[in-house]
Design an enzyme around this catalytic site. Structure first.
Site, mmCIF file in Angstrom:
data_model
loop_
_atom_site.group_PDB
_atom_site.id
_atom_site.type_symbol
_atom_site.label_atom_id
_atom_site.label_comp_id
_atom_site.label_asym_id
_atom_site.label_seq_id
_atom_site.Cartn_x
_atom_site.Cartn_y
_atom_site.Cartn_z
ATOM 1 C CG ASP A 1 -1.681 1.377 1.302
ATOM 2 O OD1 ASP A 1 -1.783 1.998 0.352
ATOM 3 O OD2 ASP A 1 -2.272 1.457 2.301
ATOM 4 C CE LYS B 1 -1.593 7.201 -3.540
ATOM 5 N NZ LYS B 1 -2.017 6.256 -2.461
ATOM 6 C CD GLU C 1 -4.972 3.605 -2.244
ATOM 7 O OE1 GLU C 1 -5.847 4.348 -1.838
ATOM 8 O OE2 GLU C 1 -3.828 4.108 -2.607
ATOM 9 C CG ASP D 1 -9.341 4.057 1.255
ATOM 10 O OD1 ASP D 1 -8.945 4.640 2.137
ATOM 11 O OD2 ASP D 1 -8.631 3.454 0.307
#
Length: 628
Positions: free
Chosen positions: A13, A76, A181, A207
């Site tokens: 992850d 990211k 994800e 999420d």
């Protein structure tokens, strides 16, 4: 069939703020989330450069306050984006490290390392973090690791996915699969709860992480995981809540001390760390205190913030999350009460107000807290990794089907996009539509492939085009167009004309300019905002096409000598004049009014039918005379 790879496979992850790695343990028949050298099961996605070394993870984060301009985080949010992207421009103002435009408009980070200036792109920094996760796994397994499944937000575009895969390859990993994800989290939840799954269940994954937000609806039945719909925001998460609090305290410091700390990287880094800590405290307490000694020019800073104030400053972001939840349900064509489980993933899902709003949205349904929100995604990635590994014999019996994020189709007459595969269709998928030619003796047809949610083709994204040869035939001759998307999201479009056997095709891969996440969101939003405009355009096209079809019919009749010879000169002149006017009207690209086409069609029908009635009456009279 799932492709298999030799050797151990891990699931990573790669998060905005923290990363996590897991591996399937065959002897225990479960996933093991691996702790790092500090004993933590999550590692900060942080890389720092000093005069003597490069630091990764906890070591990098711990020295951030003293070395802010050379400590890289939030990478990211840069990966797969252009420097000119408005999101990059907004973020770079908040970062203590320097970001400039590099080759091909690529964001480039500048740091000082061992006394020299170094430049890195986002993929390189991400690869350093991935290398660290690989080292953590190798230390635990006591053997080399080469294969990995890496997770990305569901709304990452193909450029961002490809850049993530590149980062993995730079880190020396064989990236077996990039998966979403929330889908990984659903696999984790499903595997841990599999004993309780008797009938079909609809699982809603919420999420909310450090930098991204995703929601997905999956249906689980007999170990089959099918994604029904997905939605999200690749720029919404805990970092944004921290930034709101940071701005609040910067203003408070200035008001109290008449000093602006916003241009001091060290002071900002210390304050940001304190804000992150305060945010975590507010998840279990109603008030948090910030105390920093000599933060700026020897001035101490002490202040507090209540949970109510924190919720107030972030309420519009929380509400934005709920709007996305509602949008995802609408896309899945599912009612709230059809959802069996609401699963929370991501550290920011611990925020009490977020949980309250989510529970209220689902009409009081209990939220599932049985899986660790920080580890669930890595857990699911490890499950997906073992499914691709040849070295493990005892693997979970799971089948996963994801969805395509945007509608796909072709351009048809009137500049309209005819949808072949609607948004949120499960993949792999194969769909075929039949289309017809629009002209007599048409030798070729141009197949234009589009992606998007707007009615007008030019408002969508052109993915590619190709030509199909046709035999000479009257207007209305059919040909078939077939869209196929495989499990990796690669699109193949083919067209065939069956009488001649002529065919052609195009394969559209991730390298062929798919949309950015901002463009995806803009298209979906515009599809709503411009619905009325699209309907108006559709009616105009339908009216223009109806007139064109009628003109074609009249033209065929007029070419028939046996019919046209029976027309009076006056009627023939009226019809020819009307046809000329109609042809001119259709060719007028500036004509925006639908009623003009509708009214003229009625006028043409009246003229033509009146003339035909006279011919029919004359034929009937002749027949009566001959019978008598």
């Amino acid at each position: 069939m799932t492709e298999k790879y030799e050797g151990v496979a891990i699931g990573i992850d790669l998060g905005t703020t923290y990363s996590c790695v897991g591996v399937w343990q065959e002897q225990n028949d479960r996933v093991e989330i691996i702790h790092n050298d500090q004993g933590n099961r999550t590692t900060p996605s942080c890389v720092a450069f000093t005069n003597s070394q490069r630091l990764i993870g906890d070591a990098a984060k711990n020295q951030a306050a003293t070395n802010p301009s050379n400590t890289i985080f939030d990478v990211k949010r840069l990966i797969g984006r252009k420097y000119s992207d408005s999101i990059v421009q907004m973020d770079r103002l908040l970062w203590p490290f320097k970001v400039i435009s590099g080759a091909n408009n690529k964001p480039t980070i500048i740091v000082k390392y061992m006394g020299k200036e170094k430049r890195f792109v986002a993929e390189e920094i991400s690869s350093v973090i991935l290398s660290k996760m690989r080292e953590i796994a190798e230390a635990f397994l006591e053997s080399p690791v080469k294969n990995a499944v890496i997770t990305v937000p569901a709304y990452f575009n193909d450029s961002q996915r490809r850049a993530t895969k590149d980062a993995g390859e730079i880190a020396g990993l064989n990236v077996m699969r990039i998966i979403n994800e929330p889908t990984a989290a659903a696999l984790a939840y499903g595997l841990q709860k599999r004993a309780n799954f008797v009938d079909k269940r609809n699982i809603f994954i919420f999420d909310l992480g450090g930098g991204t937000f995703d929601v997905s609806i999956l249906t689980v039945k007999d170990n089959n995981y099918e994604v029904k719909a997905t939605a999200g925001d690749t720029h919404l998460g805990g970092e944004d809540f921290d930034n709101r609090m940071l701005t609040h305290f910067v203003k408070k410091f200035k008001k109290k001390n008449n000093e602006d700390i916003s241009r001091n990287p060290k002071a900002l880094r210390r304050l940001r760390t304190a804000c992150e800590r305060a945010k975590r405290t507010l998840s279990y307490d109603t008030e948090a205190t910030i105390e920093l000694d000599a933060i700026y020019k020897g001035i101490d800073f002490s202040s507090s913030i209540t949970r109510a104030k924190f919720e107030e400053m972030n309420m519009n972001l929380f509400e934005k999350c709920m709007e996305t939840v509602n949008s995802c349900l609408a896309d899945a064509k599912m009612e709230k009460n059809s959802v069996d489980d609401v699963v929370l993933v991501g550290g920011s899902s611990r925020i009490p107000k977020v949980r309250q709003l989510l529970q209220e949205f689902f009409q009081g349904k209990e939220l599932c807290n049985s899986i660790n929100p920080d580890e669930a995604v890595a857990y699911g990635a490890a499950i997906q990794a073992v499914l691709h590994s040849e070295s493990v014999k005892s693997v979970p019996n799971l089948v996963l089907r994801d969805v395509t994020p945007l509608s796909l189709g072709v351009s048809i007459r009137g500049d309209i996009m005819s949808v072949v595969i609607p948004r949120n269709t499960s993949i792999p998928v194969k769909r075929t539509n039949e289309y017809v030619t629009t002209e007599d003796d048409q030798s070729t047809v141009l197949i234009k492939v589009y992606e998007g949610e707007r009615l007008k083709d030019s408002d969508n994204n052109l993915l590619g085009l190709f030509s199909l040869s046709l035999p000479l035939a009257p207007r209305g001759h059919p040909h078939k167009v077939c869209f196929t998307i495989d499990a990796d999201g690669i699109l193949n479009v083919s067209a065939v004309e069956e009488t001649s056997g002529n065919k052609n095709e195009i394969t559209i891969t991730n390298e062929k300019g798919r949309l950015s996440r901002g463009q995806i969101e803009r298209m979906i939003q515009e599809a709503e905002n411009f619905k009325a405009q699209d309907m108006k355009f559709k009616k105009k096209v339908e009216a223009r096409n109806a007139l064109d079809d009628y003109l074609y019919k009249v033209r065929k009749v007029m070419k028939n000598d046996s019919t046209s010879s029976k027309l009076t000169p006056v009627d023939k002149e009226k019809i020819n004049s009307a046809m000329t006017k109609g042809k001119s009207l259709i060719g007028d690209s500036q004509q925006e009014d639908t009623f003009v086409f509708v009214d003229f069609l009625k006028e043409l029908e009246s003229i033509f039918e009146s003339a035909m009635n006279k011919i029919n009456k004359g034929d009937s009279d002749e027949k009566s005379d001959s019978d008598s």
